[in-house]
Design a protein around this motif. Structure first.
Motif, short mmCIF file in Angstrom:
data_model
loop_
_atom_site.label_atom_id
_atom_site.label_comp_id
_atom_site.label_asym_id
_atom_site.label_seq_id
_atom_site.Cartn_x
_atom_site.Cartn_y
_atom_site.Cartn_z
N ASN A 143 25.60 140.78 -89.45
CA ASN A 143 26.36 139.85 -88.61
C ASN A 143 26.39 140.30 -87.15
O ASN A 143 26.60 139.47 -86.25
N LEU A 144 26.21 141.61 -86.92
CA LEU A 144 26.19 142.10 -85.54
C LEU A 144 24.98 141.59 -84.78
O LEU A 144 25.00 141.44 -83.57
N LEU A 145 23.90 141.32 -85.51
CA LEU A 145 22.68 140.80 -84.90
C LEU A 145 22.73 139.29 -84.72
O LEU A 145 22.17 138.75 -83.77
N VAL A 146 23.38 138.61 -85.66
CA VAL A 146 23.24 137.16 -85.75
C VAL A 146 23.81 136.46 -84.53
O VAL A 146 23.19 135.51 -84.00
N GLU A 147 24.94 136.89 -84.03
CA GLU A 147 25.54 136.20 -82.91
C GLU A 147 24.64 136.22 -81.68
O GLU A 147 24.44 135.21 -81.01
N THR A 152 13.16 150.02 -85.38
CA THR A 152 13.70 149.59 -86.67
C THR A 152 14.33 150.75 -87.42
O THR A 152 15.41 150.61 -88.01
N PHE A 153 13.67 151.93 -87.39
CA PHE A 153 14.21 153.11 -88.08
C PHE A 153 15.53 153.53 -87.44
O PHE A 153 16.48 153.89 -88.14
N PHE A 154 15.61 153.44 -86.13
CA PHE A 154 16.84 153.80 -85.44
C PHE A 154 17.96 152.82 -85.80
O PHE A 154 19.11 153.24 -86.03
N ALA A 155 17.64 151.54 -85.87
CA ALA A 155 18.65 150.54 -86.21
C ALA A 155 19.17 150.74 -87.62
O ALA A 155 20.38 150.58 -87.89
N LEU A 156 18.30 151.09 -88.56
CA LEU A 156 18.73 151.31 -89.93
C LEU A 156 19.51 152.60 -90.07
O LEU A 156 20.40 152.70 -90.92
N SER A 157 19.16 153.59 -89.22
CA SER A 157 19.87 154.87 -89.27
C SER A 157 21.24 154.78 -88.62
O SER A 157 22.17 155.48 -89.04
N ALA A 158 21.36 153.97 -87.59
CA ALA A 158 22.64 153.83 -86.89
C ALA A 158 23.01 152.36 -86.80
O ALA A 158 22.84 151.71 -85.76
N PRO A 159 23.46 151.77 -87.90
CA PRO A 159 23.76 150.32 -87.89
C PRO A 159 24.86 149.93 -86.94
O PRO A 159 24.95 148.77 -86.55
N GLU A 160 25.70 150.91 -86.54
CA GLU A 160 26.74 150.55 -85.59
C GLU A 160 26.18 150.21 -84.22
O GLU A 160 26.89 149.64 -83.38
N LYS A 161 24.90 150.54 -83.99
CA LYS A 161 24.25 150.24 -82.71
C LYS A 161 23.60 148.85 -82.71
O LYS A 161 23.03 148.43 -81.69
N LEU A 162 23.64 148.14 -83.83
CA LEU A 162 22.91 146.86 -83.93
C LEU A 162 23.40 145.85 -82.92
O LEU A 162 22.61 145.10 -82.33
N ASP A 163 24.71 145.79 -82.71
CA ASP A 163 25.21 144.79 -81.77
C ASP A 163 24.73 145.09 -80.36
O ASP A 163 24.42 144.16 -79.60
N LEU A 174 13.96 142.79 -86.79
CA LEU A 174 15.22 143.47 -87.03
C LEU A 174 16.07 142.71 -88.04
O LEU A 174 16.71 143.32 -88.91
N LEU A 175 16.08 141.39 -87.94
CA LEU A 175 16.85 140.58 -88.90
C LEU A 175 16.33 140.77 -90.32
O LEU A 175 17.10 140.90 -91.28
N LEU A 176 15.02 140.74 -90.46
CA LEU A 176 14.42 140.88 -91.79
C LEU A 176 14.62 142.27 -92.36
O LEU A 176 14.67 142.44 -93.58
N ALA A 177 14.77 143.27 -91.49
CA ALA A 177 14.90 144.65 -91.97
C ALA A 177 16.32 145.02 -92.31
O ALA A 177 16.56 145.90 -93.15
N CYS A 178 17.29 144.38 -91.68
CA CYS A 178 18.69 144.79 -91.81
C CYS A 178 19.39 143.98 -92.90
O CYS A 178 20.15 143.05 -92.60
N ALA A 236 16.95 131.40 -91.56
CA ALA A 236 17.55 130.59 -92.62
C ALA A 236 17.13 131.03 -94.00
O ALA A 236 17.87 130.83 -94.97
N ASN A 237 15.97 131.63 -94.11
CA ASN A 237 15.47 132.07 -95.41
C ASN A 237 16.04 133.41 -95.85
O ASN A 237 15.77 133.86 -96.96
N ILE A 238 16.81 134.05 -94.98
CA ILE A 238 17.41 135.34 -95.32
C ILE A 238 18.68 135.10 -96.13
O ILE A 238 19.55 134.32 -95.75
N GLU A 239 18.78 135.74 -97.26
CA GLU A 239 19.98 135.67 -98.09
C GLU A 239 20.93 136.78 -97.66
O GLU A 239 20.67 137.95 -97.88
N GLU A 240 22.03 136.38 -97.08
CA GLU A 240 22.99 137.36 -96.57
C GLU A 240 23.91 137.84 -97.68
O GLU A 240 24.29 137.07 -98.57
#
Length: 773
Positions: free
Chosen positions: A100-104, A47-58, A90-94, A133-137
């Motif tokens: 949107n990179l995660l959602v697909e 999770t820390f890595f994903a938040l530090s490098a959001p371009e890697k989320l997909d 990951l969805l809840l943290a990002c 569905a409960n996440i507000e984007e």
């Protein structure tokens, strides 16, 4: 070492140390034994890595999806659950633009799980979708589609699994999945429009199927929540989010579902559905639901009576829930539709078929059930409207009541009468409106009190009572015993007359009195008619009576007593006893509404004498289910009659004394042209009799009416007019003389004329002088 000496792109993947860091972090979250669950420490690193490098989320999402697919193909469902849990975290943290990179990848993974044949995977996917569905984007999505999820969740709601427990879980998951789709799409304008008919036709039937109780799941409901409870929550949330333009798309599938499953006939489920709808939608949109039901009622005008009655009952319940006055511009449309259904039902009842081809039969009880439902619905709608609109509606209904001789034939001689009865019953549903009703309503309504049909007369008397009875005193008067009852024991609600009451009674009192008098001498009246007459008189006394009105009511009662004694009226013994009973009960009530105690004492004396000598003149013996009347002709004694002279003496010296003199003047009803609206032969006789009473020339009246008008007749009429004008001029001179001359001169003039032949004007001015003195 060999891998380091001979590097190769195809072999680098085999060396774990040379793999990308995000893959190593993903691999580290999976334990050796799936029962140990997700490795939380490694998940925190990922999770820390994903938040530090959001371009890697997909890439992280794609690799997680790849791992999940591999484990799913190998039937290693423990690792599948771990992969889904990691994606959820990951969805809840990002909470950033890169979600949107995660959602697909996340949604494609859910599709795989929902397409599998394992029910527990369907439940797992649904739970994950709800968290998403409960996440507000923060940012909208332009290319995301939920069509598959709508279809799949709706299919789960129809699950027919052989295991009841599994069936219950799948259906509940499907309902919750639909709830998640609604939450995710309804507030996002860039998402696919969930309110489109193609989506609503899947969602609404799936919810309604689970809203119905299923016997196969009753045993399971004891241990867990039923799909019906979850469905109601979802259905309410769906309707609560509906805007003005979405109501029709949401209601139409409900109507189609009730039609296809024949759920109108049971009526319980249909009523429950629309109760949920009416309580859930915004109040300003409720008239759209009413319009949909009205249109559906018209579309089913050729359906069985049970179906039509079910729709009408739903309309009635919806009207009760609907906020007052929110029907809006469709008020007359509502009542026009209901009245049209009432007339069609009468036609079907008379013909025995509910279609033009005469292939589908109906029965009289079924149509009567529908008619009762329509009448109830008319009352429900009317009572939700403001007073001014209710008066307009009642006038609208009155305009559609057929008048015999005017209304066109409906295929049977009984059709007009049946529609009269039905529409009058619908008028009976409204109450407390008398002061708001125009004369154009009261006059035709009162004319129906002269109809030959006893049922119609009874309905009209009940309608008049309900219109006047604003404080619901009529039910107390009907339920009491008549023998010497106490007004204080009845707990009548009695208030002073308002200004509107006084204006109404001054304008319409004589009409009411006249029709009460004429209705009392109808030969076909039964004990119910006389009870209704007493109730009407009692309510008039309680609701609208002041000193003047109460004296008028006493005069009316005394005139009814004279009517019962008259030998000119062709009344039976029962009719005469019924009129006397109404007079006794009415005077007993009126004497306790404010007049001096002497009036009540006189009424009590007459009642006691009747109890001993003529009990058949008392209401308890006549106004009951089994009247007790004498077999011989009535012999009336002065002691058992109410006397105008004693009543006048009883009122003397009180606030009623200014009006009590009129009691000695017999009441004679004035018949007007409005009475012709009843179109019955007996009215002609009544008019002739009234003219005879007023002119005191019973034998000469027909000759006068039949005399031809000639020149000599007109000349004599002009001469008579000149003589009358001269007579009036002389009288005015005498009036001026008596007003200006001294008293001694007037007395001397009158004494001098005693010995001579008296002039007509002298006696007149004697009366004037006596009154002035």
């Amino acid at each position: 070492l060999p891998y380091l000496i001979f590097p190769c792109a195809g072999l680098c993947g085999c060396c774990w140390a040379l793999r990308p860091r995000y893959k190593r972090l993903v691999d580290n979250i999976f334990p050796e034994d799936p029962e140990d669950g997700l490795v939380k420490a490694n998940m925190e690193k990922l999770t820390f890595f994903a938040l530090s490098a959001p371009e890697k989320l997909d890439r992280i999402a794609a690799y997680l999806s790849e791992r999940l697919t591999r484990e799913l193909n190998r039937h290693r469902y423990g690792y599948v659950s771990i992969a889904m849990e990691a994606m959820e975290q990951l969805l809840l943290a990002c909470h950033c633009q890169s979600i949107n990179l995660l959602v697909e990848s996340f949604l494609s993974t859910l599709r795989l799980l929902l397409e599998a044949e394992k029910p527990h995977l369907h439940i797992l996917a649904t739970n994950s979708f709800l968290k998403f569905a409960n996440i507000e984007e923060d940012t909208p999505s332009y290319h995301r589609s939920y069509d598959f999820f709508v279809s799949r969740f709706s299919e789960m709601c129809h699950s027919d699994h052989h295991d009841p427990n599994t069936k219950l879980k799948i259906r509940v998951s499907g309902i919750r999945g639909l709830q998640g789709v609604v939450r995710k799409t309804v507030d996002d304008e860039l998402q696919a429009n969930i309110w489109e008919p193609r989506h609503m036709e899947q969602i609404v039937p799936a919810l309604l199927v689970n809203l119905q109780p299923h016997e196969s799941l009753i045993a399971v409901f004891v241990c867990s929540s039923s799909p019906a409870e979850q469905t109601e929550v979802c259905f309410r949330e769906l309707l609560g989010r509906a805007a003005y333009g979405h109501i029709n798309n949401a209601i139409r599938p409900v109507l189609m579902h009730l039609d296809s499953h024949s759920l109108w006939e049971g009526r319980g489920f249909a009523v429950r559905c629309f109760q949920i709808i009416m309580y859930s939608i915004q109040s300003q949109h409720s008239h759209l639901v009413i319009q949909q039901l009205l249109g559906h009622l018209d579309a089913n005008s050729r359906s069985p009576a049970s179906v039509r009655a079910g729709i009408v009952e739903v309309l009635s319940e919806a009207a009760v829930i609907e906020a007052a006055g929110s029907v809006g511009p469709t008020v007359l449309e509502v009542f026009n539709t209901l009245l049209r259904q009432l007339r069609q039902s009468v036609d079907y009842q008379l013909t025995g078929y509910y279609d033009n081809a005469r292939k589908h039969k109906t029965t009289s009880p079924e149509e009567k059930m529908l008619q009762d439902a329509v009448i109830k619905t008319i009352g429900s709608f009317a009572n939700t409207l403001p007073v001014y609109q209710r008066s307009e509606v009642m006038l609208f209904i009155m305009g559609r009541i057929p008048v015999p001789g005017i209304y066109p034939a409906l295929g049977s001689p009984n059709a007009g009468r049946m529609i009269q009865v039905m529409l009058l019953k619908s008028l009976l549903q409204s109450n407390n409106l008398l002061t708001a009703l125009p004369s154009s309503f009261l006059e035709p309504l009162l004319s129906f009190t002269l109809m030959e049909d006893p049922e119609i007369r009874l309905l009209v008397l009940s309608i008049l009572t309900s219109l006047i009875d604003r404080r619901h005193n009529a039910c107390r008067l009907i339920s009491t015993r008549f023998a010497a009852f106490e007004v204080s024991a009845l707990e009548l609600k009695e208030d002073e007359c308002s200004r509107q009451d006084n204006l109404f009674i001054r304008k319409h009192a004589q009409r009411l009195y006249r029709h009460v008098f004429l209705a009392s001498k109808e030969e076909s009246s039964g004990h119910n008619h006389y009870r209704a007459l007493f109730t009407l008189l009692g309510v008039l006394g309680v609701e609208l009576a002041n000193e003047e009105v109460l004296v008028d009511l006493i005069r009316l009662v005394l005139a009814m007593q004279e009517l019962a004694l008259s030998s000119q009226e062709n009344l039976s013994v029962f009719n005469r006893c019924g009129i006397h009973a109404v007079c006794s009960a009415s005077l007993n009530l009126l004497s306790q509404l404010g007049p001096p105690p002497a009036l009540r004492q006189h009424v009590a004396e007459v009642t006691e004498t009747r109890q001993k000598e003529a009990p058949y003149l008392l209401p308890d013996h006549i106004l009951c289910e089994k009247p007790r009347i004498p077999e011989k002709e009535l012999k009336m004694d002065e002691a058992i009659l109410f006397k105008a002279s004693k009543i006048c003496e009883a009122l003397a010296g009180s606030s009623y004394s200014t009006h009590s003199e009129r009691i000695n003047t017999p009441y004679t009803p004035e018949l007007t042209d409005e009475d012709r609206l009843s179109r019955r032969k007996s009215i002609v006789d009544a008019v002739s009799l009234q003219m005879d009473m007023e002119l005191n020339c019973c034998a000469d009246a027909p000759q006068v009416l039949s005399e031809q008008i000639t020149f000599e007749t007109l000349k004599s009429a002009v001469d008579d007019r000149g003589i009358a004008e001269e007579e009036e001029r002389k009288r005015m001179q005498l009036v001026e003389r008596f007003q200006t001359a001294p008293f001694e001169e007037i007395a001397a003039h009158c004494g001098a004329r005693v010995r001579t032949e008296p002039q007509p004007g002298v006696f007149f001015f004697h009366k004037v002088l006596k009154h002035q003195i």
